[in-house]
Write an enzyme that holds these catalytic residues in place. Structure first.
Site, mmCIF file in Angstrom:
data_model
loop_
_atom_site.group_PDB
_atom_site.id
_atom_site.type_symbol
_atom_site.label_atom_id
_atom_site.label_comp_id
_atom_site.label_asym_id
_atom_site.label_seq_id
_atom_site.Cartn_x
_atom_site.Cartn_y
_atom_site.Cartn_z
ATOM 1 N N SER A 185 41.586 42.390 31.611
ATOM 2 C CA SER A 185 42.808 42.339 30.793
ATOM 3 C C SER A 185 43.446 40.960 30.775
ATOM 4 O O SER A 185 43.974 40.525 29.754
ATOM 5 C CB SER A 185 43.813 43.375 31.297
ATOM 6 O OG SER A 185 43.262 44.680 31.249
ATOM 7 N N HIS A 232 48.222 40.057 33.369
ATOM 8 C CA HIS A 232 48.394 39.957 31.916
ATOM 9 C C HIS A 232 49.216 38.722 31.548
ATOM 10 O O HIS A 232 48.853 37.959 30.646
ATOM 11 C CB HIS A 232 49.074 41.215 31.389
ATOM 12 C CG HIS A 232 48.204 42.431 31.461
ATOM 13 N ND1 HIS A 232 48.543 43.628 30.846
ATOM 14 C CD2 HIS A 232 47.014 42.648 32.064
ATOM 15 C CE1 HIS A 232 47.589 44.527 31.075
ATOM 16 N NE2 HIS A 232 46.664 43.941 31.828
#
Length: 282
Positions: A185, A232
């Site tokens: 991610s 992230h």
């Protein structure tokens, strides 16, 4: 009587046609249609070699397969996922990002703080759940090719890996020593940031990519108990900075600015990791 003229590549074949560039006689087999008349194979080959290949705004060259690196990255992720399914939690324990385990005040035996720096990268290719890898790989398949073409394969791969490392570094610095993190991610968010920079450079409508980034961040923080928001955010910032250096580099100093940006971000990532080691080991 005029002497018969034969093809320079096939001396046994008479011809009345000559190459429009070198004026050598060529037979029908050797004729290559050109903008004006016909050319011989050697002149066609020479023109291809001497003509600069078209380049993108970031200096990437146009290639026949715009998904090569993206496909390889997806293949590696899937291969690691299958290995995890075959070996269970043992492989996850060996490759996942963890600061130190057992965490202080107990004496840690594994973790980045114990010198296992490879975990910063291996965690980027590690997934346990099918929905996790499925979502990440679909995102990579949708986002990756456009950047692969625009940046070029080497720059694109560098962007992906540094974005993943940037996400791992921030997670390592901020999360608890025993917190476990894994998944692509962070690298995917880096590609999202790079897409925003590229679209802005090309004067495209930014609303779609802004909406995607905002929605993903909202979902990330809404599920912060199960999603590593630090990875992230770290990946997003890293990818955005690197992409800015890549697409805004002046042509005459393109390589210096682009790779200088990558090196600078690499040093920042290394500094964040060192700070994390100091924090945990005190």
């Amino acid at each position: 009587m005029d002497q018969a003229v034969c093809c320079y590549r096939h001396p046994d074949r008479e011809t009345g046609v000559r190459c429009a560039r070198c004026d050598r006689p060529i037979c029908p087999e050797c004729m290559v249609s050109a903008a004006v008349g016909f050319q011989c194979p050697e002149c066609i080959s020479a023109s291809h070699q001497s003509t600069p290949r078209p380049r993108t705004v970031a200096g990437g060259t146009l290639v026949a397969n715009p998904r090569l690196i993206t496909t390889i990255l997806i293949g590696i992720n899937i291969a690691v996922f299958l290995a995890v399914q075959a070996q269970g939690s043992r492989l996850v324990e060996d490759l996942a990002l963890v600061g130190a385990w057992p965490p202080p005040p107990f004496h840690a035996t594994i973790g980045v703080a114990e010198g296992q720096y490879y975990r910063l990268l291996t965690a980027v290719f590690l997934h346990q759940q099918l929905i996790h890898i499925g979502f990440n790989m679909l995102s990579l398949w949708w986002i990756g090719p456009g950047l692969e073409v625009a940046l070029g394969r080497v720059r694109y791969l560098t962007l992906y890996l540094l974005s993943g490392l940037g996400g791992s570094a921030l997670s390592f610095l901020v999360a608890g020593a025993g917190a476990e993190s894994l998944g692509a991610s962070g690298a995917i968010f880096g590609l999202l940031g790079a897409t925003f920079v590229l679209m802005r450079r090309l004067n495209y409508d930014l609303r779609p990519i802004v909406a995607i980034i905002v929605l993903n961040l909202l979902f990330t923080f809404a599920q912060s108990q199960t999603i590593d928001w630090r990875a992230h955010v770290g990946g997003l910032v890293t990818g955005t900075v690197i992409a800015y250096g890549m697409v805004h580099a002046p042509r005459e100093r393109r390589a210096l600015v682009q790779w200088g940006t990558c090196v600078a971000m690499g040093l920042v990532i290394a500094g964040v990791v060192v700070a994390g080691v100091i924090r945990i080991n005190g």
